[in-house]
Design a protein around this motif. Structure first.
Motif, PDB file in Angstrom:
ATOM      1  N   HIS A  56       0.763  -1.280  -0.090  1.00 32.56           N
ATOM      2  CA  HIS A  56       0.017   0.000  -0.110  1.00 32.56           C
ATOM      3  C   HIS A  56       0.537   1.310  -0.063  1.00 32.56           C
ATOM      4  O   HIS A  56       0.328   2.454   0.372  1.00 32.56           O
TER       5      HIS A  56
ATOM      6  N   LEU B 124      -0.601   3.735  -2.148  1.00 36.68           N
ATOM      7  CA  LEU B 124      -1.641   4.504  -1.521  1.00 36.68           C
ATOM      8  C   LEU B 124      -1.225   5.738  -0.719  1.00 36.68           C
ATOM      9  O   LEU B 124      -1.703   6.817  -0.561  1.00 36.68           O
TER      10      LEU B 124
ATOM     11  N   VAL C 233      -8.087   6.441  -2.287  1.00 37.99           N
ATOM     12  CA  VAL C 233      -7.406   5.322  -1.084  1.00 37.99           C
ATOM     13  C   VAL C 233      -8.542   4.738  -0.434  1.00 37.99           C
ATOM     14  O   VAL C 233      -8.192   3.605  -0.148  1.00 37.99           O
TER      15      VAL C 233
ATOM     16  N   HIS D 156      -9.761   1.817  -2.204  1.00 37.31           N
ATOM     17  CA  HIS D 156      -8.811   0.654  -2.353  1.00 37.31           C
ATOM     18  C   HIS D 156      -8.558  -0.107  -0.943  1.00 37.31           C
ATOM     19  O   HIS D 156      -8.598  -1.338  -0.945  1.00 37.31           O
TER      20      HIS D 156
ATOM     21  N   ILE E  17      -1.089   6.794   5.790  1.00 28.86           N
ATOM     22  CA  ILE E  17      -2.399   7.247   5.241  1.00 28.86           C
ATOM     23  C   ILE E  17      -3.458   7.843   5.973  1.00 28.86           C
ATOM     24  O   ILE E  17      -3.741   8.921   5.668  1.00 28.86           O
TER      25      ILE E  17
END
Length: 655
Positions: free
Chosen positions: A133, A136, A155, A158, A190
């Motif tokens: 990830h 992301l 984001v 997913h 994230i």
């Protein structure tokens, strides 16, 4: 590739009793977990409390932000490249699909998945990479920089897709601790980068599915740490990811224990994985970069959460940063030593951002640059983000006063690495170090006494690289072989004995005899000499001299012992054209529009031949990155050594 019974016996032979006991316990636990898969404990009132400080994004250099947004838009359009394989399916990815082989990993209990078997699973690196990830984190960073909610929404889409497709302990993404650790670190960043987005809390702390995933990732890492002979960069990634999540997502009853245990492990393993000189003990430069990135990211989480970090953690990272500054060439390229798989700890930048320049820029912000450090002119996004969280070393109350090198180190005795530097940006790495780290030396190559030579950052005598790990055993053998490096081979054998793709059962022992690193650019001569015992009863000794006045590198290989067949290899970089006539090769290349040249006078006792792009068997290749290879010229001299034979090679650079 599947592992034979013989491989398991060889692997077992490299373990100590404590490791064997730990692995037996792991096996029992895996069996028990098959039928007992608890839900995460209930969490109420969870809040994310470690966003980026105000004005952090404003500190991101505009050109770095531009590269980031360009990459984010490419990702939004569905395009990505992993290890030389271009994908156009990123808009709606299949998390278990390998585009390289066209295979899809099977469903089932995680520990039953034969992830090493490419015929059953596909190329596991291709499958795992997407699920780290890190693409992301790039999209989340693009949201933070632009405020464009399209990036945040992609984001979220997913992450929800991944969580739905990868229930805890189901499938290939629950088989390797390094993958879980890096994925957790990505999720932390994230959440941080999306903090201004209205849907961030509902995606993470307000989402029972996300909470269940985060809890199960940490439970897994607490139960199955890499052990003993496997405690290399993997255990650093596991501890860093676990620690970061326990700091940023400290919402569970076990969070305090996970945080404390992970920090103890990180402290212990950073010290165990790093020489006192600051170089990584795996002697694989890309893993030096990975471990440094992971360590910096872990310290950022600690400082953001107000968690005290042992002084030894910061000290190791400081020494690693100084060592990196010391070994890079004039273009900030470090050695190409040992395995390299393009692994990163935290990705928030677009292509074109120099990884090593970025680490040095972060090092300057956190530790302060020394006068001898090379100048860094490139920019990146990651430095601004990390520097906003990490307390500068000089201002950290737990950091001890340390003596840092007053001048640029050239000899790293514990790691056996010596850098010779000469006029015209001549850079030469001499390898006289241990074969590798721990009993299996997983990421080592059979490269004792090998050389790397560059001119103004161009590979002249090149380390060919790594290319692959799984699925192509003949290529794996070649790129880690003695013949695949700039050194001497006897009787067609490697100096160290391989027991599998990440296992060495006998390690050549190397001894450095001379390391006089007087700067040849001042008009003197730098000298290095070492020998190894990998060809017992014969001994291979190599002497290297870099002379400033003549701009020449002289290499003398001496073989003492009974009559043996010799192959001496010199691998040229992909930019180098070679005209071989007899035992002289004229080398030419272009740098920044300017023609350059050198002459390589090879030992006359040997018969010389140029090889390029051969596949049966492999010879004459260069791998710029994992999964990629290109033809390059390799000069191989064949003959015999009888008694005390000396082979002299002279590389002279043009004016």
């Amino acid at each position: 590739m599947t592992m034979s019974a013989g491989w398991y016996l060889r692997r077992l032979s490299r373990m100590g009793p404590r490791e064997v006991g730990g692995r037996v316990g792991d096996a029992v636990r895996r069996r028990r977990w098959r039928s007992v898969r608890p839900d995460s404990p209930g969490v109420t009132g969870a809040r994310f409390t470690s966003p980026l400080p105000a004005a952090t994004i404003a500190a991101v250099p505009p050109d770095a932000a531009k590269r980031l947004i360009t990459e984010a838009d490419r990702l939004m359009a569905g395009h990505v490249e992993f290890f030389g394989v271009v994908r156009d399916d990123l808009a709606d990815p299949d998390w278990w699909y390998d585009p390289k082989t066209g295979r899809r990993a099977p469903w089932g209990y995680a520990f039953d998945v034969p992830y090493r078997d490419e015929d059953a699973v596909g190329d596991i690196k291709q499958i795992w990479e997407l699920s780290r990830h890190q693409y992301l984190t790039v999209l989340a960073a693009a949201y933070a920089v632009t405020g464009d909610e399209r990036y945040a929404e992609r984001v979220a889409e997913h992450l929800r897709s991944w969580w739905a497709a990868n229930a805890p302990l189901c499938g290939v993404h629950w088989t390797s601790g390094i993958e879980l650790g890096i994925r957790l670190l990505s999720w932390v960043w994230i959440r941080r980068l999306l903090d201004g987005w209205p849907g961030a809390a509902a995606l993470f702390e307000g989402n029972p599915v996300a909470l269940n995933q985060i809890w199960h990732h940490q439970r897994w890492l607490a139960a199955f740490p890499s052990r003993g002979s496997s405690a290399n960069n993997h255990v650093i990634a596991e501890a860093a990811g676990q620690f970061a999540a326990a700091c940023a997502f400290g919402w569970f009853p076990s969070s305090a224990r996970w945080r404390a245990d992970a920090l103890r492990s990180l402290d212990r393993q950073l010290r165990a994985n790093t020489f006192g000189s600051g170089l990584n003990r795996e002697l694989a430069t890309e893993y030096h970069g990975l471990v440094l990135e992971l360590g910096l990211a872990a310290v950022a989480e600690a400082d953001a959460a107000g968690v005290p970090v042992p002084a030894s953690v910061r000290l190791v990272l400081l020494r690693m940063t100084d060592a990196l500054a010391a070994v890079v060439d004039s273009r900030l390229r470090p050695p190409r030593q040992g395995d390299a798989d393009d692994g990163h700890g935290l990705v928030v930048d677009g292509p074109g951002t120099d990884r090593w320049a970025s680490l040095l820029t972060t090092g300057e912000a956190v530790f302060g640059r020394l006068a001898w450090w090379p100048e860094v002119t490139g920019t990146d996004v990651r430095t601004a983000l990390l520097a906003a969280l990490v307390r500068p070393y000089a201002k950290d109350g737990t950091a001890p006063a340390v003596s840092r090198p007053a001048s640029r180190p050239a000899t790293f005795a514990d790691a056996g690495m010596t850098i010779l530097r000469g006029p015209g940006e001549i850079w030469c790495r001499c390898d006289g170090g241990p074969h590798g780290f721990l009993s299996i030396a997983a990421h080592a190559h059979a490269d004792a006494l090998s050389l790397e030579v560059r001119h103004d950052g161009v590979d002249v005598l090149a380390d060919p690289g790594t290319y692959c790990y799984h699925g192509q055993p003949e290529w794996r053998r070649y790129f880690r072989s003695t013949l695949g490096h700039n050194t001497l081979q006897l009787d067609g054998a490697d100096q160290s004995v391989s027991g599998g793709p990440f296992l060495w059962t006998r390690h050549a022992a190397t001894r450095v005899l001379v390391a006089d690193t007087s700067d040849a650019s001042d008009g003197g001569t730098a000298r290095w000499c070492a020998e190894h015992d990998g060809y017992r009863p014969s001994v291979h000794r190599r002497r290297v001299e870099l002379t400033a006045a003549s701009r020449e590198l002289t290499v003398v290989d001496e073989v003492r012992g009974p009559r043996r067949a010799v192959r001496l290899a010199f691998h040229l970089g992909p930019a180098i054209a070679a005209d071989l006539a007899g035992n002289r090769a004229v080398l030419t290349w272009t740098r920044d529009g300017e023609d350059r040249s050198a002459v390589l006078d090879l030992p006359g006792q040997l018969s010389w031949r140029a090889h390029r792009g051969e596949s049966e068997p492999p010879l004459g290749w260069y791998s710029a990155g994992f999964g990629r290879k290109e033809p390059a010229t390799t000069l191989v001299g064949t003959g015999f050594a009888d008694g005390a034979e000396r082979f002299t090679t002279v590389l002279g650079f043009g004016g």
